[in-house]
Design an enzyme around this catalytic site. Structure first.
Site, short mmCIF file in Angstrom:
data_model
loop_
_atom_site.label_atom_id
_atom_site.label_comp_id
_atom_site.label_asym_id
_atom_site.label_seq_id
_atom_site.Cartn_x
_atom_site.Cartn_y
_atom_site.Cartn_z
N ASN A 262 -8.81 17.56 5.86
CA ASN A 262 -8.04 17.93 7.08
C ASN A 262 -7.17 19.16 6.77
O ASN A 262 -5.97 19.08 6.61
CB ASN A 262 -7.21 16.76 7.61
CG ASN A 262 -6.36 16.08 6.56
OD1 ASN A 262 -6.58 16.23 5.35
ND2 ASN A 262 -5.36 15.34 7.00
N ASP B 163 -11.25 12.30 7.31
CA ASP B 163 -9.99 11.57 7.14
C ASP B 163 -8.84 12.21 7.91
O ASP B 163 -8.72 13.43 8.00
CB ASP B 163 -9.58 11.44 5.67
CG ASP B 163 -8.38 10.52 5.54
OD1 ASP B 163 -8.50 9.36 5.93
OD2 ASP B 163 -7.31 10.97 5.10
N HIS C 268 -12.14 7.07 7.64
CA HIS C 268 -10.81 6.71 8.16
C HIS C 268 -11.09 5.98 9.46
O HIS C 268 -11.59 6.58 10.41
CB HIS C 268 -10.02 8.00 8.39
CG HIS C 268 -8.75 7.85 9.17
ND1 HIS C 268 -7.52 8.05 8.62
CD2 HIS C 268 -8.53 7.52 10.46
CE1 HIS C 268 -6.58 7.85 9.53
NE2 HIS C 268 -7.17 7.54 10.67
N ASP D 132 -3.68 7.80 -1.16
CA ASP D 132 -3.51 8.48 0.13
C ASP D 132 -2.27 9.38 0.07
O ASP D 132 -1.48 9.44 1.01
CB ASP D 132 -3.44 7.48 1.29
CG ASP D 132 -3.59 8.16 2.66
OD1 ASP D 132 -3.85 9.38 2.70
OD2 ASP D 132 -3.45 7.46 3.68
N HIS E 181 4.41 15.93 3.16
CA HIS E 181 4.88 16.72 4.31
C HIS E 181 6.20 17.36 3.91
O HIS E 181 6.82 16.97 2.91
CB HIS E 181 5.11 15.81 5.52
CG HIS E 181 3.86 15.22 6.08
ND1 HIS E 181 2.93 15.94 6.80
CD2 HIS E 181 3.38 13.95 6.01
CE1 HIS E 181 1.93 15.14 7.15
NE2 HIS E 181 2.17 13.93 6.68
N PHE F 17 3.08 11.26 9.91
CA PHE F 17 2.47 10.14 9.18
C PHE F 17 2.16 10.57 7.75
O PHE F 17 1.57 11.63 7.54
CB PHE F 17 1.15 9.73 9.83
CG PHE F 17 1.27 8.92 11.09
CD1 PHE F 17 1.74 7.62 11.04
CD2 PHE F 17 0.91 9.46 12.32
CE1 PHE F 17 1.83 6.85 12.20
CE2 PHE F 17 1.00 8.70 13.48
CZ PHE F 17 1.46 7.39 13.42
N GLY F 18 2.50 9.73 6.77
CA GLY F 18 2.04 10.01 5.41
C GLY F 18 3.16 10.00 4.38
O GLY F 18 4.29 10.44 4.66
ZN ZN Z 1 -6.87 8.31 6.52
#
Ligand code: ZN
Length: 396
Positions: free
Chosen positions: A69, A127, A154, A279, A283, A297-298
Site C-alpha cells: 500500500n 493489504d 487482508h 503488522d 504513522h 489505523f496501525g
Molecule cells: Zn491488513
C-alpha cells in the site's frame, strides 16, 4: 498485559538446536516478519525502508516482507522498480522482500500485472484493503495458483464497517465508540477459504483477530485447504479490556474481546496459527494524536514483538521458547520460501528487564500499545549475512 511468572529463563528447553545458549546469551535464527509496512515509496514521512530495516534489526529480524500500500502501488514491473531501488539501498541492513499488489492501485477493480510481477515479488496482497468482489478474488486465485504464488489476504468486508474503529464490544458500548464487528473479518475469510479450496490457490490470512476466524481456518486445514495464517502480538497479549483513549490502541483489525484473545492463544498452540507477524504500521505523531476516533489505523511492532511475546507467553508458561522462536523465525520462512542465510542470527539477554520506551525506537513510528510495559528481553546483537546490523551498547 498480565504476566504470570511460572518459568524462568533457566528452565527453558534448549533441545533441537533452534535455541542455543552461549555464555548466558540466547542465540536464535534471525526472525522473519511477513507483514510490515515500510512506507516507501510514497510515505517517507511515516517510515523509510532504511529506518524500517534498522528497526527490524534492533528487534532481531533479518528478513521482512513489505506490504504494497505505497505510492506508486507495485502493481506493475514499472511501479515496482522504484521500491526495488530503495530496497537495494538498504540491503546491508535486512532482507526486504516486496509484495506485489493483487489489483491495480489496490482498488479491487482490475487485476494487477500478476504475471509480470511474479518472479520479482514474494507473494501478492492488497493489504490495507480487502478484495470485495468474489469473482475478482476467484480469478486472482486462479492466476496465482498457475504462478505458484501465495495470496496474503487482508480480510475485511467494507459493507460491515459502518465507520467503526475499535471492536464492537463492551468497551465501545461503554464509551460511546463506533465498533467493527468480527464478521467483517471472518465473513471474507469464509468466502476465501471456499475459493481457495475450489481453485487450489495457496492462501494466507493476514492478522487474524477473532475466534471465528481461527475456527474457520482450523476446519479448512482439516479439509485439506492450502491455507496458513498469522496473528500479531497485540491480539495475543491484549484485548478490549486494555483499551485506553489513545491512538496507540487503534489498529485494524481492532483488539477484540478476552474470549477472542483466548481463542487465538489456543489456535497458536494447536498450530492453526502458523506464525506471528507484527503488522508494523508506522504513522506520524500527528496522525496518531487524534485519540481512538480520529487517529490513523496501525501501530509499530518490530522492536517490541519478541520481548512482549517472550514475557507474555514464554515466561508466563503458555508456550515454550522453541515454539515461539519457531513461529517468529522458521514458520514464516518455510511458508513463503524465504531463505535463512548462513550466520543470520539474533542474540538476546533474556534476564534483562526492560521498559518499552518508544523514544528509543529506530522506527520513525512511535505508537504502540506496549509503551511503558515492563518486559524481559534485550536484543544484544543481530547478524545478517555475517555482518552485525544491530549491537546494544550500554551508553545508548
Ligand atoms: Zn491488513
Amino acid at each position: 498485559m498480565t504476566v504470570r511468572q511460572s518459568m524462568t529463563p533457566g528452565e527453558v528447553k534448549t533441545q533441537g538446536g533452534l535455541v542455543r545458549k552461549e555464555n548466558g546469551v540466547f542465540v536464535f535464527p534471525g526472525f522473519c516478519d511477513v507483514h510490515v509496512h515500510f512506507r516507501e515509496p510514497g510515505f517517507s514521512y511515516k517510515e523509510t525502508i532504511v529506518s524500517g530495516s534498522r528497526s527490524a534489526a534492533r528487534g532481531g529480524y533479518t528478513a521482512v516482507c513489505a506490504m504494497p500500500n505505497l505510492n506508486p502501488v507495485p502493481d506493475s514491473r514499472e511501479h515496482l522498480a522504484e521500491e526495488e531501488a530503495l530496497i537495494r539501498a538498504a540491503r546491508d541492513i535486512t532482507a526486504v522482500y516486496p509484495y506485489g499488489a493483487l489489483t491495480v492501485g489496490e482498488k479491487g477493480q482490475e487485476a494487477a500485472d500478476l504475471e509480470g510481477l511474479a518472479d520479482r515479488v514474494i507473494a501478492f496482497s492488497d493489504d490495507g484493503k480487502g478484495v470485495q468482489s468474489e469473482s475478482m478474488m476467484r480469478s486472482l486465485m486462479e492466476r496465482c495458483r498457475k504462478l505458484g504464488k501465495i495470496i496474503a489476504a487482508h480480510c475485511e468486508d467494507e459493507t460491515l464497517l459502518r465507520g467503526g474503529y475499535i471492536h464492537d464490544g463492551r468497551y465501545a458500548a461503554a464509551h460511546g465508540h463506533r465498533g467493527i464487528c468480527s464478521e467483517s473479518e471472518w465473513g471474507p475469510i469464509a468466502r476465501d477459504l471456499r475459493l481457495a479450496k475450489e481453485t487450489g490457490c495457496a492462501y494466507h490470512v493476514c492478522h487474524i483477530s477473532c475466534r471465528e476466524s481461527a475456527e474457520l481456518i482450523r476446519q479448512a486445514k482439516k479439509d485439506g485447504v492450502d491455507v496458513s495464517c498469522e496473528t500479531a502480538p497485540h491480539y495475543l497479549l491484549l484485548d478490549e479490556d486494555d483499551l485506553q483513549e489513545d491512538g496507540r490502541f487503534r489498529m485494524n483489525p481492532p483488539l477484540r474481546s478476552k474470549e477472542d484473545r483466548e481463542a487465538l492463544l489456543e489456535a497458536l498452540l494447536d498450530g492453526t496459527i502458523d506464525m506471528i507477524a507484527t503488522d508494523h504500521a508506522p504513522h506520524s505523531a500527528e496522525e496518531k494524536s487524534r485519540g481512538l476516533p480520529g487517529s490513523a489505523f496501525g501501530v509499530v511492532g518490530l522492536e517490541c514483538a519478541f520481548p512482549a511475546l517472550y514475557t507474555g507467553l514464554v515466561r508466563a508458561g503458555i508456550m515454550s521458547l522453541e515454539d515461539l522462536v519457531g513461529k517468529m523465525a522458521l514458520a514464516p520462512r518455510r511458508r513463503f520460501g524465504i531463505p535463512l542465510p548462513e550466520g543470520d542470527r539474533t542474540e538476546w539477554d533474556l534476564e534483562a528487564k526492560v521498559r518499552i520506551d518508544p523514544e528509543e525506537f529506530l522506527s520513525m513510528g512511535r505508537a504502540t500499545p506496549f509503551a511503558g510495559a515492563e518486559v524481559y528481553g534485550r536484543c544484544l546483537k543481530t547478524v545478517h549475512n555475517g555482518k552485525a546490523v544491530w549491537e546494544y551498547r550500554t551508553e545508548e
